[in-house]
Design a protein around this motif. Structure first.
Motif, PDB file in Angstrom:
ATOM      1  N   VAL A 182       1.653   0.615  -5.658  1.00 26.75           N
ATOM      2  CA  VAL A 182       0.432   0.223  -4.969  1.00 26.75           C
ATOM      3  C   VAL A 182      -0.072   1.409  -4.151  1.00 26.75           C
ATOM      4  N   GLY A 183      -1.263   1.849  -4.418  1.00 20.14           N
ATOM      5  CA  GLY A 183      -1.809   2.990  -3.701  1.00 20.14           C
ATOM      6  C   GLY A 183      -2.307   2.613  -2.315  1.00 20.14           C
ATOM      7  N   CYS A 184      -2.089   3.502  -1.339  1.00 22.22           N
ATOM      8  CA  CYS A 184      -2.531   3.271   0.038  1.00 22.22           C
ATOM      9  C   CYS A 184      -3.377   4.455   0.490  1.00 22.22           C
ATOM     10  N   SER A 185      -4.367   4.185   1.329  1.00 23.36           N
ATOM     11  CA  SER A 185      -5.274   5.241   1.772  1.00 23.36           C
ATOM     12  C   SER A 185      -5.021   5.681   3.209  1.00 23.36           C
ATOM     13  N   CYS A 208       5.549  -4.977  -0.767  1.00 26.47           N
ATOM     14  CA  CYS A 208       6.312  -3.909  -1.417  1.00 26.47           C
ATOM     15  C   CYS A 208       7.676  -3.731  -0.768  1.00 26.47           C
ATOM     16  N   ASP A 209       8.621  -3.244  -1.565  1.00 31.29           N
ATOM     17  CA  ASP A 209       9.988  -3.043  -1.077  1.00 31.29           C
ATOM     18  C   ASP A 209      10.138  -1.738  -0.292  1.00 31.29           C
ATOM     19  N   ILE A 210       9.421  -0.725  -0.733  1.00 29.25           N
ATOM     20  CA  ILE A 210       9.616   0.616  -0.190  1.00 29.25           C
ATOM     21  C   ILE A 210       8.264   1.291   0.003  1.00 29.25           C
ATOM     22  N   GLY A 211       8.087   1.966   1.130  1.00 29.78           N
ATOM     23  CA  GLY A 211       6.932   2.818   1.340  1.00 29.78           C
ATOM     24  C   GLY A 211       7.286   4.242   0.979  1.00 29.78           C
ATOM     25  N   ILE A 269       6.572  -0.241  -4.980  1.00 31.93           N
ATOM     26  CA  ILE A 269       6.357   0.881  -4.082  1.00 31.93           C
ATOM     27  C   ILE A 269       4.936   0.903  -3.533  1.00 31.93           C
ATOM     28  N   ALA A 270       4.815   1.069  -2.209  1.00 27.88           N
ATOM     29  CA  ALA A 270       3.536   1.365  -1.575  1.00 27.88           C
ATOM     30  C   ALA A 270       3.491   2.868  -1.352  1.00 27.88           C
TER      31      ALA A 270
END
Length: 508
Positions: free
Chosen positions: A62-65, A8-11, A33-34
């Protein structure tokens, strides 16, 4: 994912209303995007909306936990955007990122409404862990989704990395006319025009400018409300009639986002009762603090901002609903006055001119405050650029911001907007109606504190002599605070024993 090619480019941390819309805006502009939020449902909602609006069929969010997963999903060096509440939450997120293994050359961007001094402290506090950058965002939910005004500040190096992204997602204006180029639907991109995003200066500068933006916003909103109050209570007009007047005003020099939405608010009907919703809203105003911060800063810097301060006071006094109800039964109104239909039309014209003049003075106060803060903090702010940023995307966007841009481009050392020939002429042409509007409202008992404060500011600024000579005499009388004399060098101070006539004045 083992290399930068597929990462991903950006968190992004924080998927509330503003955060989710910024994420989707970034995605529309080609960034992957993350995304992370402590509330997993918000992550899911952002991903679902991306799928619904995405024409490519390839997930862009993209979802992150966890923070560790967030960092693992990003290209190096990492770029992480925060959209979280100002204050302790920002520091908590920063500490979590440190614990997850963030690197010294990674950039963390705070987009919340942080107090500017906190931003200065954070840049120093985290400099060994990562590059702390800030970028105030204005425009609300719609602005975040389709093009906000952005006020970035901090590391100049970080800005070189952030600039292409911010230029892409920011609101745009036509370079020739200064008019907004608006996009209104997902996936729509405006590739031409000037972006409403530019580097403001060192750490804290962007948040200070956004703070003053919000102070002006307080003033602008309050003055529109005061005009509404005169039209409703003073002239007895209904919501639709006032909406028609505001819509007409919005076609001219008062053209602005706040005037535009005021028309929509006034016209909106309550689904349950069929009545105009504004008539059912409790008259107690809320505030999140940025207007107060502006008023406090004006006192600390020593820059008069009476219109902004009065707007803050107006919200405060509105909160005393029960007390106002009690005093309304105790304190008598002025004698009633019959107003003819012809007089009503005159008052409407006078009120328009008063609102325009008062608005000019509110902006003049805000820009002078930024100028004095810029000198005090050694920021070297570019006021023409700031006015350009505010022409679209932000809450106070208005037609006459192009005139402020022009004023500072004519004279980048302009000390106060009132000194510009265009604005001096505008105030001169409309001031009589301004005075009549204030006088009329006063006589019928309608409070217009912000519009009146602007008029007092104007009269003070045009007065070569003010009664501070008597004030200095009073101060010297009770406290021996000394005074200066017109007929002596200004660096000489004097004191006199006032209670005994004829006592000589002593030079101090």
């Amino acid at each position: 994912m083992s290399d930068n090619t597929h990462k991903c480019d950006i968190g992004f941390v924080g998927l509330g209303v503003m955060g989710k819309n910024l994420v989707l805006n970034l995605a529309d502009n080609g960034y992957k995007i993350a995304a992370f939020d402590l509330d997993s449902e918000k992550v899911g909602a952002a991903m679902a909306q991306d799928v619904a609006e995405n024409k490519t069929g390839v997930p862009r969010v993209v979802g992150c936990s966890s923070y560790t997963e967030l960092l693992s999903q990003l290209k190096s060096p990492h770029l992480i955007v925060l959209s979280v509440p100002a204050g302790a939450v920002v520091d908590q997120v920063c500490q979590n990122l440190i614990g997850a293994g963030i690197h010294p050359d990674d950039i963390v961007i705070d987009t919340g409404n942080s107090l500017w001094t906190d931003t200065v402290e954070r840049e120093t506090k985290y400099k060994e862990n990562f590059i702390f950058f800030s970028s105030a965002v204005s425009g609300g939910e719609v602005g975040a989704r389709f093009g906000p005004a952005l006020m970035p500040s901090g590391s100049a190096y970080a800005w070189t990395r952030v600039k292409p992204i911010w230029s892409a997602i920011a609101a745009k204006v036509d370079a020739e006319t200064g008019k907004p180029l608006e996009r209104t639907k997902p996936g729509e991109i405006i590739e031409h025009g000037e972006p409403c995003a530019d580097y403001i200066g060192p750490a804290g500068a962007g948040h200070y400018v956004k703070m003053v933006h919000n102070g002006i916003e307080y003033a602008d909103m309050q003055m529109i409300c005061e005009a509404y109050h005169v039209l409703r209570e003073g002239l007895g007009l209904d919501c639709e009639q006032i909406a028609d007047i505001f819509a007409q005003w919005n076609e001219g020099v008062l053209d602005s986002y706040l005037m535009e939405i005021s028309v929509e608010v006034l016209r909106h009907k309550d689904a349950e009762t069929g009545k105009h919703l504004v008539d059912l809203i409790l008259d107690k105003a809320g505030q999140k603090g940025t207007g107060l911060w502006t008023a406090v800063s004006s006192l600390e810097v020593g820059c008069p901002a009476p219109t902004i301060s009065q707007a803050v006071y107006a919200r405060s006094i509105s909160s005393f609903k029960d007390l106002r109800g009690e005093t309304s039964q105790k304190l008598s109104p002025p004698a009633s006055v019959t107003i003819s239909e012809d007089e009503k039309q005159d008052i409407i014209v006078q009120l328009h001119d008063a609102l325009y003049c008062a608005k000019i003075c509110a902006y003049a106060q805000g820009f002078q405050l930024m100028k004095l803060a810029s000198v005090e903090q050694n920021w070297d702010l570019n006021f023409a650029s700031i006015a350009k940023i505010w022409r679209s995307g932000c809450i106070i966007r208005a037609r006459f911001l192009q005139s402020i841009t022009d004023a500072f481009e004519r004279n980048h050392k302009l000390e106060n907007v009132l000194l510009d020939d265009f604005f001096a002429e505008q105030l001169s042409n409309y001031q009589q109606n301004w005075r009549l509007a204030v006088a009329r409202a006063t006589m019928i008992g309608i409070p217009i504190g912000a519009i009146s404060a602007s008029l007092s500011y104007y009269d003070s600024m045009r007065s070569a002599v003010l009664p501070a000579n008597l004030l200095q005499g009073q101060r010297d009388y009770f406290g021996a605070h000394t005074f200066r004399r017109l007929d002596k060098p200004e660096n000489h101070k004097f004191h006199v024993e006032w209670t005994e006539a004829g006592r000589p004045i002593r030079k101090i």
